[in-house]
Scaffold this motif. Structure first.
Motif, PDB file in Angstrom:
ATOM      1  N   ASN A 249      -7.437 -90.806  20.999  1.00 41.73           N
ATOM      2  CA  ASN A 249      -8.265 -89.600  20.885  1.00 41.73           C
ATOM      3  C   ASN A 249      -7.984 -88.615  22.016  1.00 41.73           C
ATOM      4  O   ASN A 249      -7.937 -87.396  21.805  1.00 41.73           O
ATOM      5  CB  ASN A 249      -9.748 -89.977  20.862  1.00 41.73           C
ATOM      6  CG  ASN A 249     -10.141 -90.685  19.579  1.00 41.73           C
ATOM      7  OD1 ASN A 249      -9.573 -90.421  18.508  1.00 41.73           O
ATOM      8  ND2 ASN A 249     -11.096 -91.602  19.664  1.00 41.73           N
TER       9      ASN A 249
ATOM     10  N   LYS B  54      -4.728 -86.929  21.303  1.00 41.63           N
ATOM     11  CA  LYS B  54      -4.874 -85.904  20.263  1.00 41.63           C
ATOM     12  C   LYS B  54      -5.511 -84.640  20.829  1.00 41.63           C
ATOM     13  O   LYS B  54      -5.115 -83.520  20.466  1.00 41.63           O
ATOM     14  CB  LYS B  54      -5.708 -86.461  19.105  1.00 41.63           C
ATOM     15  CG  LYS B  54      -4.939 -87.432  18.221  1.00 41.63           C
ATOM     16  CD  LYS B  54      -5.795 -87.909  17.048  1.00 41.63           C
ATOM     17  CE  LYS B  54      -4.987 -88.827  16.123  1.00 41.63           C
ATOM     18  NZ  LYS B  54      -5.799 -89.306  14.987  1.00 41.63           N
ATOM     19  N   ASP B  55      -6.482 -84.819  21.725  1.00 42.00           N
ATOM     20  CA  ASP B  55      -7.086 -83.650  22.379  1.00 42.00           C
ATOM     21  C   ASP B  55      -6.035 -82.904  23.203  1.00 42.00           C
ATOM     22  O   ASP B  55      -5.976 -81.667  23.189  1.00 42.00           O
ATOM     23  CB  ASP B  55      -8.240 -84.082  23.293  1.00 42.00           C
ATOM     24  CG  ASP B  55      -9.451 -84.561  22.503  1.00 42.00           C
ATOM     25  OD1 ASP B  55      -9.539 -84.242  21.300  1.00 42.00           O
ATOM     26  OD2 ASP B  55     -10.301 -85.251  23.095  1.00 42.00           O
TER      27      ASP B  55
ATOM     28  N   GLY C 147      -2.814 -82.974  22.632  1.00 42.45           N
ATOM     29  CA  GLY C 147      -1.894 -82.373  21.672  1.00 42.45           C
ATOM     30  C   GLY C 147      -2.390 -81.023  21.181  1.00 42.45           C
ATOM     31  O   GLY C 147      -1.626 -80.057  21.074  1.00 42.45           O
ATOM     32  N   GLN C 148      -3.700 -80.928  20.898  1.00 44.44           N
ATOM     33  CA  GLN C 148      -4.272 -79.660  20.444  1.00 44.44           C
ATOM     34  C   GLN C 148      -4.190 -78.611  21.552  1.00 44.44           C
ATOM     35  O   GLN C 148      -3.855 -77.445  21.302  1.00 44.44           O
ATOM     36  CB  GLN C 148      -5.723 -79.871  20.021  1.00 44.44           C
ATOM     37  CG  GLN C 148      -6.379 -78.631  19.413  1.00 44.44           C
ATOM     38  CD  GLN C 148      -5.772 -78.248  18.073  1.00 44.44           C
ATOM     39  OE1 GLN C 148      -5.837 -79.014  17.112  1.00 44.44           O
ATOM     40  NE2 GLN C 148      -5.166 -77.060  18.005  1.00 44.44           N
TER      41      GLN C 148
ATOM     42  N   ILE D 234       1.967 -86.497  16.910  1.00 43.12           N
ATOM     43  CA  ILE D 234       0.721 -85.747  17.117  1.00 43.12           C
ATOM     44  C   ILE D 234       0.975 -84.245  17.019  1.00 43.12           C
ATOM     45  O   ILE D 234       0.266 -83.522  16.295  1.00 43.12           O
ATOM     46  CB  ILE D 234       0.098 -86.111  18.485  1.00 43.12           C
ATOM     47  CG1 ILE D 234      -0.452 -87.550  18.458  1.00 43.12           C
ATOM     48  CG2 ILE D 234      -1.009 -85.122  18.859  1.00 43.12           C
ATOM     49  CD1 ILE D 234      -0.912 -88.061  19.814  1.00 43.12           C
TER      50      ILE D 234
ATOM     51  N   LEU E 207      -0.040 -81.515  13.905  1.00 48.52           N
ATOM     52  CA  LEU E 207      -0.800 -80.288  14.183  1.00 48.52           C
ATOM     53  C   LEU E 207      -0.073 -79.066  13.620  1.00 48.52           C
ATOM     54  O   LEU E 207      -0.687 -78.179  13.028  1.00 48.52           O
ATOM     55  CB  LEU E 207      -0.999 -80.125  15.694  1.00 48.52           C
ATOM     56  CG  LEU E 207      -2.069 -81.018  16.331  1.00 48.52           C
ATOM     57  CD1 LEU E 207      -1.950 -80.987  17.845  1.00 48.52           C
ATOM     58  CD2 LEU E 207      -3.467 -80.564  15.909  1.00 48.52           C
TER      59      LEU E 207
END
Length: 729
Positions: free
Chosen positions: A492, A495-496, A498-499, A560, A564
């Protein structure tokens, strides 16, 4: 009517000869799972003793799996005249030999060429104690004798054997025979080169040419004439007077300026009629080519300077070492050697830290003409940063050839290899606080060798030292300096990140516009500016990882970011696994297409000149020209949003993120073990990652992992340095 037979009453001959032993993993699995007990007796070897099972488990934990373990067992048993008895497998001598072989193999797999006997003895002792043996029965003086009396057929002989010994000792270092032979061959080649006689050029002549290059027709840097410091001038003069010279220094210390000056001075002196610019990778060769060409083009009235104009074509032809040496991938051989030698008079080689012992042997052989009508390559100049990650292959050639004794008095020694170490940094201006911070933190990492205090990474020892800025969250991150976010790096959190990364770097309006265009390559000049923007934009930022695998590896991070992109841009992958705008990197050399490991490209919509339809193709720069390839032509390709630190060598980025591995990379491990990180992260890896960036570095992971990496110097055992010094002293 069914036919059945009672196999239990049939006397069958054993399927395997009674004097042949195999302990393979497949056989062990068969033994465990096959139901017919009678048949198993004819195939199966008796179960391994408990001590060997414990030994096998220990090697599994240090990445030496069943295949290597059973190979070593088979080798040690192959010379036995009869079936191995259980008491032999339980003997301390068998455990010593097996442990010694596997520990040396592990060292070789990790890049060493040998192991110090004291270190090997210590590691064997630990293995045996953990396998149930009592230390009071150890006889260390016999262990080395046992290892050194193993011949190539696996037999142990107390007398002189006609068989070649597998393990060789020199200066208390133990080698496998293959690596010992290569190391003494390299030592001999280096010694011969250092003893070459060169044509002497008078010092006033050299100084006059150097003055012409630096003052009369100087290279312009930021509009001003390039000025060399005394240490840089020393490197230029050394290159003229030495058949082999090394220039080492960190990023921004002016190695490229020195290389360009060496090239120009040699050309004016008539010593570079056939020079070659070379690097271990295509990416590094291209960077070197671009730097030299840009420098030459900055000279005023270049078209009036014959010597400098001629150098442009040589700079444009910068190449990889493998291409220089004429590598044949199918035969794993090289075209050039002493009897088909290189016809250059000057070699300038960048990124020397990436050259392993085998490649250095090939280079020196090809440079050492044995033909009566052709001189050897007269001068070889190697540039690099000895603090970076060592070569992927065995050895640490640059580090060993540039190291000092670090001692004084009787224990000191003079390095026989001419080396100039550049210290002063020129890349970062005093006003460039971000660049100064990055290089300062890299210097603190290097100083962990003499000041092993990881707290200095975050708290500057004095006002002239730099430190890492700790963040509370990603929102606090700025695109300058070295920053650290302490977190587990669970899925998680990644992923944060990655954003955040996507929002920062992959929403550039011009980039998004250009990757949606169609490109016609019939008139390359019409699309040159657009392609230059795309390639240069992607070179500005990169995510670096320690490994390719695991949840914190390049493969996972690429997925990831890729997911996106597909979600944000609603990309259609019905007809291809790739999409317009996807950056990709080649992971294996393709000599037919002239694409090499580390080359980077981008997928774009390309106009087919025959069908007039757009087709998705990968666009690469190949030997100075833009070429396109269909995805199915490229079998070793992966996304390049994230790459490993190893793959980043030879590259520079404005901004990068370094993803540290999770403290526990194995889900079955109950508690975190920082020691496991020593096999993955090292001080050299951390330093290499930091020095790839010019403006910002964002490090994500647990503080313990970062500190462990900073303290963990990569162990690369080799005897080359001591060999060359003893030979030349």
């Amino acid at each position: 009517m069914s036919i059945s037979k009672d196999f239990s009453v049939v006397k069958q001959k054993p399927i395997l000869k009674s004097d042949w032993t195999s302990f393979g993993a497949t056989r062990s699995k068969f033994i465990n799972e096959f139901a017919d007990e009678t048949l198993k007796k004819h195939i199966a070897h008796p179960a391994l003793p408990e001590s060997l099972l414990l030994l096998k488990q220990q090697f599994t934990e240090i990445q030496i799996g069943s295949e290597y373990f059973f190979q070593a067992m088979n080798f040690l048993c192959q010379g036995k005249e009869s079936t191995i008895k259980e008491n032999e497998l339980k003997s301390i001598s068998f455990h010593v030999l097996l442990s010694g072989f596997l520990l040396m193999r592990r060292a070789v797999n990790s890049g060493s060429t040998c192991m110090p006997w004291t270190e090997l003895r210590t590691q064997i002792s630990k293995m045996l104690i953990n396998s149930g043996f009592s230390e009071k029965f150890f006889s260390h003086e016999n262990w080395k004798k046992w290892l050194l009396t193993i011949s190539s057929n696996g037999e142990q002989s107390k007398h002189q054997s006609t068989e070649q010994p597998v393990i060789i000792e020199n200066n208390s270092l133990l080698y496998f025979d293959k690596f010992w032979k290569r190391e003494i061959q390299l030592m001999s080649l280096l010694s011969n080169r250092l003893n070459m006689n060169l044509n002497i050029i008078e010092r006033p002549v050299i100084e006059n040419v150097l003055k012409n290059v630096l003052e009369v027709n100087p290279v312009l840097f930021r509009g001003k004439p390039l000025v060399l410091a005394e240490e840089q001038k020393e490197a230029v003069l050394q290159a003229i007077t030495s058949p082999l010279s090394i220039v080492t220094g960190g990023p921004g210390t002016g190695k490229t300026s020195v290389a360009l000056t060496i090239l120009r001075v040699h050309k004016m002196l008539g010593l570079a009629e056939r020079p070659a610019l070379v690097a271990p990778t295509g990416r590094a060769a291209n960077r070197m080519s671009e730097s030299v060409i840009n420098g030459l083009n900055s000279i005023k009235d270049l078209n009036k300077l014959k010597h400098d104009t001629e150098l442009l074509k040589f700079a444009a032809d910068a190449k990889t070492l493998h291409r220089l040496l004429g590598y044949h991938p199918n035969r794993h051989s090289f075209r050039h050697h002493e009897y088909d030698p290189l016809e250059h008079d000057l070699l300038i080689i960048d990124e020397g830290s990436m050259i392993d012992q085998e490649l250095m042997v090939r280079l020196l052989r090809a440079s050492n003409s044995k033909l009566p009508y052709l001189l050897p390559v007269q001068r070889i100049v190697i540039l690099g940063d000895s603090q970076q990650l060592p070569s992927v292959g065995n050895g640490a050639v640059l580090m060993e050839l540039t190291e000092d004794s670090g001692q004084s008095g009787a224990d000191s020694y003079e390095n026989p290899v001419p080396v100039v170490k550049l210290v002063k940094n020129y890349r970062q201006k005093i006003s460039d606080t971000a660049g100064r911070n990055i290089l300062g933190v890299a210097a603190v990492v290097n100083e962990m060798e003499i000041a092993p205090f990881p707290e200095l990474l975050f708290e500057a020892e004095s006002t002239d030292k730099e430190a890492i800025l700790s963040l509370e969250s990603l929102e606090d991150a700025a695109l300058e300096n070295v920053m650290f976010l302490n977190q587990e790096n669970n899925i998680n959190q990644l992923k944060d990140f990655g954003q955040w990364w996507y929002d920062k770097f992959l929403k550039d309006e011009k980039f998004l516009q250009l990757v949606q265009k169609g490109y016609s390559f019939e008139v390359p000049e019409s699309i040159e500016n657009d392609l230059d923007y795309l390639f240069n934009y992607l070179k500005r930022f990169r995510i670096l990882t320690a490994t390719q695998v695991f949840s914190t590896g390049a493969k996972a991070l690429n997925k990831i970011i890729r997911d996106l992109w597909l979600m944000e841009n609603e990309a259609n992958l019905l007809n291809s696994e790739h999409f317009p705008g996807e950056p990709v990197i080649v992971t294996e050399n393709n000599y037919r297409l002239r694409l090499f490991n580390g080359d980077q490209g981008i997928f774009l919509n390309c106009l087919n000149s025959e069908t007039k339809k757009l087709e998705l193709k990968a666009v690469f720069e190949v030997e100075g020209k833009v070429k396109t390839f269909y995805g199915h032509q490229l079998h070793h390709l992966q996304p390049a949003y994230a790459t490993t630190v190893h793959k980043s060598q030879g590259s520079e980025f404005d901004h990068l993120a370094l993803i540290l591995p999770e403290l526990s990379i194995d889900p079955i491990i109950g508690k975190p073990e920082p020691g496991r990180m020593r096999n993955i992260m090292s001080r050299e890896m951390l330093y290499t990652a930091l020095t790839r960036a010019k403006k910002s570095v964002l490090i994500l992971g647990e503080k313990t992992v970062l500190e462990t990496a900073a303290l963990n110097k990569e162990k690369r055992y080799s005897g080359l340095g001591s060999l060359i010094r003893s030979k030349m002293s």
